[in-house]
Design an enzyme around this catalytic site. Structure first.
Site, PDB file in Angstrom:
ATOM      1  N   TYR A 118       0.817  -1.223   0.000  1.00 58.62           N
ATOM      2  CA  TYR A 118       0.000   0.000   0.000  1.00 58.62           C
ATOM      3  C   TYR A 118       0.847   1.268   0.000  1.00 58.62           C
ATOM      4  CZ  TYR A 118      -3.930  -3.040   1.258  1.00 58.62           C
ATOM      5  OH  TYR A 118      -4.873  -4.019   1.262  1.00 58.62           O
TER       6      TYR A 118
ATOM      7  N   LYS B 141       3.579 -15.360   2.869  1.00 56.39           N
ATOM      8  CA  LYS B 141       3.567 -16.131   1.612  1.00 56.39           C
ATOM      9  C   LYS B 141       5.038 -16.383   1.248  1.00 56.39           C
ATOM     10  CE  LYS B 141       1.238 -17.795  -1.953  1.00 56.39           C
ATOM     11  NZ  LYS B 141       0.450 -19.035  -1.828  1.00 56.39           N
TER      12      LYS B 141
ATOM     13  N   ASP C   1      -2.849 -18.286   1.984  1.00 57.29           N
ATOM     14  CA  ASP C   1      -3.963 -19.001   1.344  1.00 57.29           C
ATOM     15  C   ASP C   1      -4.509 -20.080   2.278  1.00 57.29           C
ATOM     16  OD1 ASP C   1      -1.412 -19.970   0.938  1.00 57.29           O
ATOM     17  OD2 ASP C   1      -1.837 -20.892  -0.995  1.00 57.29           O
TER      18      ASP C   1
ATOM     19  N   ASP D  75      -5.501  -7.023   5.811  1.00 60.29           N
ATOM     20  CA  ASP D  75      -6.702  -6.323   5.357  1.00 60.29           C
ATOM     21  C   ASP D  75      -7.784  -7.349   5.020  1.00 60.29           C
ATOM     22  OD1 ASP D  75      -8.442  -4.470   4.353  1.00 60.29           O
ATOM     23  OD2 ASP D  75      -7.158  -3.743   2.753  1.00 60.29           O
TER      24      ASP D  75
ATOM     25  N   ASP E 141     -11.114  -8.875   7.736  1.00 65.39           N
ATOM     26  CA  ASP E 141     -12.526  -8.763   7.339  1.00 65.39           C
ATOM     27  C   ASP E 141     -13.188 -10.132   7.337  1.00 65.39           C
ATOM     28  OD1 ASP E 141     -12.466  -6.034   7.008  1.00 65.39           O
ATOM     29  OD2 ASP E 141     -13.458  -6.081   5.060  1.00 65.39           O
TER      30      ASP E 141
END
Ligand code: NAD
Length: 347
Positions: free
Chosen positions: A136, A186, A218, A242, A246
């Site tokens: 970001y 990852k 994942d 992020d 959620d």
């Protein structure tokens, strides 16, 4: 102790008003409030979503209680003037690098989870998301490839200091809970994640009492719905956090129930419900204020050293739910104000 109240847009002022009533009712000594505009309301009043006087108040305050920002009237503005920039600006200006999202299901709301009740009731975790780095904040842009195709790019990077400080928050949070930390990355594909994993393992030497595990993102997404009860504390980067936070929050019930904290290195923090300004229900008295009331409890616990009062608020919310308090998002008919009344009555 000075609290900056930043109600913002849409349902923000409605839910902040209920949190304020709860805080007022507790008569906490030396607690003062100052309110300022932020988001679309600030753009309309002062021409900027994060005006200098709002930023100044946020910097002076001991903690910030934030409603939500986002206003459909502002969707066509240049990106730097849009309401959502206020929250990014506050995170950056106040160096709020650690986002803590507890996800715990109130047993009374087992039916509100997207998961089967017997799986959902096991959820009791904190997801810690790094907020100030990652893809970001890296170099980004649009360019043309050699063959003339349009190409967008965003560079992912973390340096070891950034990883170390969020890893420490993860280990310390685990130490105050069940002592289990799962670091999500990852590392099988990304160099950024390999460094992340190496630094988390190095930092573990300072926290030998904590059980550390690693999981690829994942797999973590899959495990969060398959067996969420296995997690105590998860620490992860900005992008993965992020998405996973959620996901975890919806497993734990309605979006109107979940609080969050964004902390700097000295436990100063910005506290807000995880939901946005909900323009579809703004001004109708339909918003569930419990996420904001629980955010106020987190504020008392993490920034104001008032854990006992935080416990009382959380217990009052649980009791209100047990007594049947339900706003429309929880399948009931109670208004925002009536939900606040139910919490006050439960003290
Ligand atoms: P949202 O969270 O505002 O709403 C999503 C859905 O959940 C809506 O149907 C809404 O009615 C419902 N909902 C949200 N909070 C609720 C509550 N307390 N009680 C009952 N129902 C609730 O997300 P969105 O619709 O994607 O975004 C709306 C605006 O909010 C956008 O401008 C977005 O950018 C902004 N936003 C702001 C923040 C923030 O301030 N931190 C976070 C997310 C979205």
């Amino acid at each position: 102790m000075l609290i900056a109240l930043l109600p913002g847009d849409g349902i923000g002022p409605e839910v902040i008003a209920e949190a304020r009533r709860v805080l007022d009712s507790l008569a906490i000594p030396d607690l003062q409030f100052e309110t300022a505009v932020v988001g679309g309301a600030a753009y309309k009043a002062k021409g900027h979503p994060l005006p200098p006087e709002t930023l100044d108040l946020a910097k002076r305050a001991d903690a910030i209680l934030f409603g939500a920002v986002g206003d459909p009237d502002c969707d066509k503005l240049d990106r730097h003037l849009r309401p959502e920039q206020a929250i990014l600006g506050l995170r950056k200006e106040l160096n709020l690098f650690a986002n803590l999202r507890p996800a715990k299901l109130f047993p009374e709301l087992a039916d509100a989870s997207a998961l089967r009740p017997e799986v959902a009731t096991q959820i009791d975790m904190v997801i810690i998301r790094e907020l100030n780095g990652d893809v970001y904040f890296g170099e980004k842009g649009m360019r043309k490839t050699a063959s003339g195709l349009r190409e967008g790019y965003d560079v992912m990077s973390y340096n070891e200091d950034e990883v170390r400080r969020i890893a420490r928050v993860g280990f310390e949070t685990a130490r105050a809970r069940k002592g289990k930390l799962c670091s999500v990355d990852k590392a099988n594909v990304l160099e950024t994640s390999q460094l992340w994993r190496d630094v988390v393992i190095e930092t573990h030497a300072e926290f030998a009492d904590i059980e550390l595990s690693h999981m690829y993102v994942d797999n973590a997404a899959m495990q969060l719905v398959r067996n969420p009860g296995q997690f105590d504390v998860i620490v992860t980067g900005n992008l993965f956090g992020d998405i996973l936070s959620d996901q975890a929050s919806m497993c734990a019930g309605s979006i109107g129930m979940l609080p969050s904290a964004s902390l700097d290195a000295n436990q100063k923090g910005l506290y807000e419900p995880i939901h946005g300004s909900a323009p579809d229900i703004a001004g109708q008295g339909k918003a569930n204020p419990l996420a904001t009331i629980l955010s106020a409890a987190m504020m008392l616990r993490y920034s104001l050293n008032q854990a006992a009062i935080a416990d009382r608020i959380e217990a009052a919310v649980a009791k209100a739910l047990a007594n049947g308090a339900r706003s429309p998002d929880l399948g009931g008919k109670m208004s925002t104000r009536e939900m606040g009344d139910a919490v006050l009555a439960a003290f």
